[in-house]
Scaffold this active site. Structure first.
Site, PDB file in Angstrom:
ATOM      1  N   GLN A 151      -5.994 -10.104   4.075  1.00 59.29           N
ATOM      2  CA  GLN A 151      -6.143 -11.201   4.794  1.00 59.29           C
ATOM      3  C   GLN A 151      -7.336 -11.438   5.702  1.00 59.29           C
ATOM      4  O   GLN A 151      -7.404 -12.377   6.152  1.00 59.29           O
ATOM      5  CB  GLN A 151      -4.674 -11.267   5.943  1.00 59.29           C
ATOM      6  CG  GLN A 151      -3.375 -11.409   4.984  1.00 59.29           C
ATOM      7  CD  GLN A 151      -3.154 -12.644   4.461  1.00 59.29           C
ATOM      8  OE1 GLN A 151      -3.781 -13.767   4.762  1.00 59.29           O
ATOM      9  NE2 GLN A 151      -2.837 -12.670   3.168  1.00 59.29           N
ATOM     10  N   LYS A 190      -8.116 -14.608  -2.336  1.00 57.83           N
ATOM     11  CA  LYS A 190      -7.857 -14.984  -1.063  1.00 57.83           C
ATOM     12  C   LYS A 190      -9.210 -15.085  -0.372  1.00 57.83           C
ATOM     13  O   LYS A 190      -9.518 -15.681   0.701  1.00 57.83           O
ATOM     14  CB  LYS A 190      -7.317 -14.094   0.069  1.00 57.83           C
ATOM     15  CG  LYS A 190      -5.583 -13.896  -0.538  1.00 57.83           C
ATOM     16  CD  LYS A 190      -5.016 -12.927   0.262  1.00 57.83           C
ATOM     17  CE  LYS A 190      -3.532 -13.095  -0.484  1.00 57.83           C
ATOM     18  NZ  LYS A 190      -2.611 -12.421   0.420  1.00 57.83           N
ATOM     19  N   CYS A 195       6.640 -11.791   3.169  1.00 59.44           N
ATOM     20  CA  CYS A 195       6.556 -10.292   2.786  1.00 59.44           C
ATOM     21  C   CYS A 195       6.296  -9.487   3.746  1.00 59.44           C
ATOM     22  O   CYS A 195       5.550  -8.375   3.673  1.00 59.44           O
ATOM     23  CB  CYS A 195       5.533 -10.173   1.586  1.00 59.44           C
ATOM     24  SG  CYS A 195       6.060 -11.012  -0.040  1.00 59.44           S
ATOM     25  N   HIS A 250       2.240  -6.113   5.568  1.00 57.40           N
ATOM     26  CA  HIS A 250       3.108  -6.554   4.094  1.00 57.40           C
ATOM     27  C   HIS A 250       3.808  -5.506   3.567  1.00 57.40           C
ATOM     28  O   HIS A 250       3.507  -4.381   3.461  1.00 57.40           O
ATOM     29  CB  HIS A 250       1.840  -7.112   3.374  1.00 57.40           C
ATOM     30  CG  HIS A 250       2.100  -8.017   2.207  1.00 57.40           C
ATOM     31  ND1 HIS A 250       2.702  -7.740   0.962  1.00 57.40           N
ATOM     32  CD2 HIS A 250       1.984  -9.332   1.970  1.00 57.40           C
ATOM     33  CE1 HIS A 250       2.861  -8.522   0.220  1.00 57.40           C
ATOM     34  NE2 HIS A 250       2.534  -9.638   0.860  1.00 57.40           N
ATOM     35  N   ASP A 288      -5.793  -2.241   4.359  1.00 52.26           N
ATOM     36  CA  ASP A 288      -5.514  -3.334   3.736  1.00 52.26           C
ATOM     37  C   ASP A 288      -6.322  -4.735   4.043  1.00 52.26           C
ATOM     38  O   ASP A 288      -6.036  -5.152   5.170  1.00 52.26           O
ATOM     39  CB  ASP A 288      -4.076  -3.877   3.608  1.00 52.26           C
ATOM     40  CG  ASP A 288      -3.746  -5.012   3.093  1.00 52.26           C
ATOM     41  OD1 ASP A 288      -4.449  -5.791   2.516  1.00 52.26           O
ATOM     42  OD2 ASP A 288      -2.415  -5.204   3.049  1.00 52.26           O
TER      43      ASP A 288
END
Length: 405
Positions: A202, A225, A363, A122, A199
């Site tokens: 997600q 999320k 993104c 991202h 990261d």
């Protein structure tokens, strides 16, 4: 509790609404998840019954708010299997956590040092590191991907050297749904003495990562999320790095002692939590964690896998439809295009039928450049979605194709 899809859907008030006269089919979960009533009630309860600033007051409301906020921190510690609660730093979200770490390393890196990111990142896990390289003279290297949307680990191994200081990779690609082999990536980085930031934005709504088992140095994610509110996230930072990195911001809470001659800083986590935080958000993040665990992540993962397999099969029955991201390990994301139809046009038409999908480059422009496309239509599923909603998506896409060709 047993996995009961109708009972679960009843927990989410927004799923009862209509859009353009049609029942809402919300398939934009990779952008943000919907919130169960219990999380909404948590925010209302804080502002209605014990709204006060934390850590600084001796009065009852402040103590109640402080206790609830710190209990939420402990919930995150337990959920992610983090050794110490003080290694959990509340942030405004994943992007804030990444920038906090990048800022700290700007004091450590020197010209000629190397940092590695992946081709699946991202923008929030690309741009801060480019800015870091500009400030320090460090060199940015990229792990390449293949046509399936998987990282080429053999190429990653060749990038690693004694010059490598940092490696940054997402746990799951937001654009393709690819689940990266982060345990192997972390191990290989540590073999050359490099630190690793993962990261997890997600991943954490689909997977329950064990951060001690991963032995990761930094892990970031966002509550919104994970059925929690916007404006709150988590940065896990190993204690040793908490001692090495300088503060990101100066202000209240992050100090030990202040004089006009010198300031000394507090220890973790307060060293990186300057100012009044998003108190209601932190508390509600803990509530969201409780809610997800009440369903059970194994049940969530198994159900979402069935939805992904069903959606993939039904969408591929549409002539001319191509799915991007076909790696063996995936979470419940399907990114697709239909021949020469622009993804924005498909997204606009299916919205008229009450179906929310994301269109564009998500993104993740380098991924789109790799495939030489302007973007994709991305349908991203959560545990509250159903096969009936997948059918509605498929029929809407068929109608869009008919109108646009």
């Amino acid at each position: 509790m047993p996995f009961d899809i109708e009972k679960i859907r009843a927990d989410f008030p927004i799923l009862k609404r209509k859009v353009n006269g049609y029942p809402l089919v919300y398939l934009d979960n990779a952008a943000t998840s919907q919130k169960p009533q219990i999380v909404i009630d948590s925010i209302v309860n804080y502002y209605s019954n014990y709204n006060a600033n934390i850590h600084r007051g001796v009065h009852s409301l402040s103590q109640e708010a402080t206790d609830a906020y710190e209990i939420a921190r402990q919930k995150l510690q337990k959920h992610f299997n983090i050794k110490n609660a003080y290694e959990v730093i509340f942030t405004s979200g994943t992007t804030h956590g990444i920038n906090l770490v990048a800022s700290g390393f700007s004091e450590i890196l020197k010209k000629g040092d190397e940092i590695i990111v992946s081709a699946l990142e991202h923008h929030s896990n690309i741009v801060p590191w480019q800015m870091l390289c500009e400030r320090t003279g460090a060199i940015l290297k990229v792990i390449p991907m293949n046509d399936d949307g998987a990282l080429i680990i053999s190429a990653y191994e060749k990038l690693l050297s004694e010059k490598t200081k940092l490696v940054f990779v997402n746990h799951v690609s937001n654009a393709l749904g690819t689940v990266n082999p982060i345990k192997e990536i972390i191990r290989l980085a540590h073999d050359v003495g490099a630190a690793v930031l993962i990261d997890g934005a997600q991943a954490c709504s689909h997977i329950k990562p064990d951060l001690q088992a991963l032995d990761v140095d930094f892990y970031v994610t966002s509550a919104h999320k994970m059925c929690g509110p916007t404006g709150i996230g988590m940065l896990f930072m190993k204690e040793e790095w908490g001692e090495k990195l300088p503060p990101y911001q100066g202000g209240g809470e992050m100090i030990k002692e202040v004089t006009f001659e010198k300031t000394t800083y507090a220890g973790l986590p307060h060293k990186f939590e300057a100012g009044t935080p998003n108190i209601s958000g932190g508390i509600a993040f803990g509530t969201a964690i409780d809610y997800l665990n009440s369903i059970n992540f194994r049940e969530i993962e198994a159900y979402e896998t069935k939805i992904l397999e069903y959606a993939t099969k039904k969408l591929l029955e549409i002539e001319g439809l191509k799915i991007y991201g076909t790696a063996p390990g995936k979470t419940s994301v399907v990114s697709f295009n239909i021949e020469d139809i622009h993804p924005y046009d498909i997204g606009t038409i299916v919205d008229k039928l009450g179906i929310a999908v994301r269109t564009g480059h998500h993104c993740a422009q380098p991924i789109m450049e790799y495939y030489k496309i302007p973007g994709t239509v991305r349908a991203s599923f959560a545990f509250y979605n159903t096969k009936t909603e997948v059918d509605a998506l498929v029929e809407a896409v068929k109608k869009a194709k008919l109108m646009l060709t």
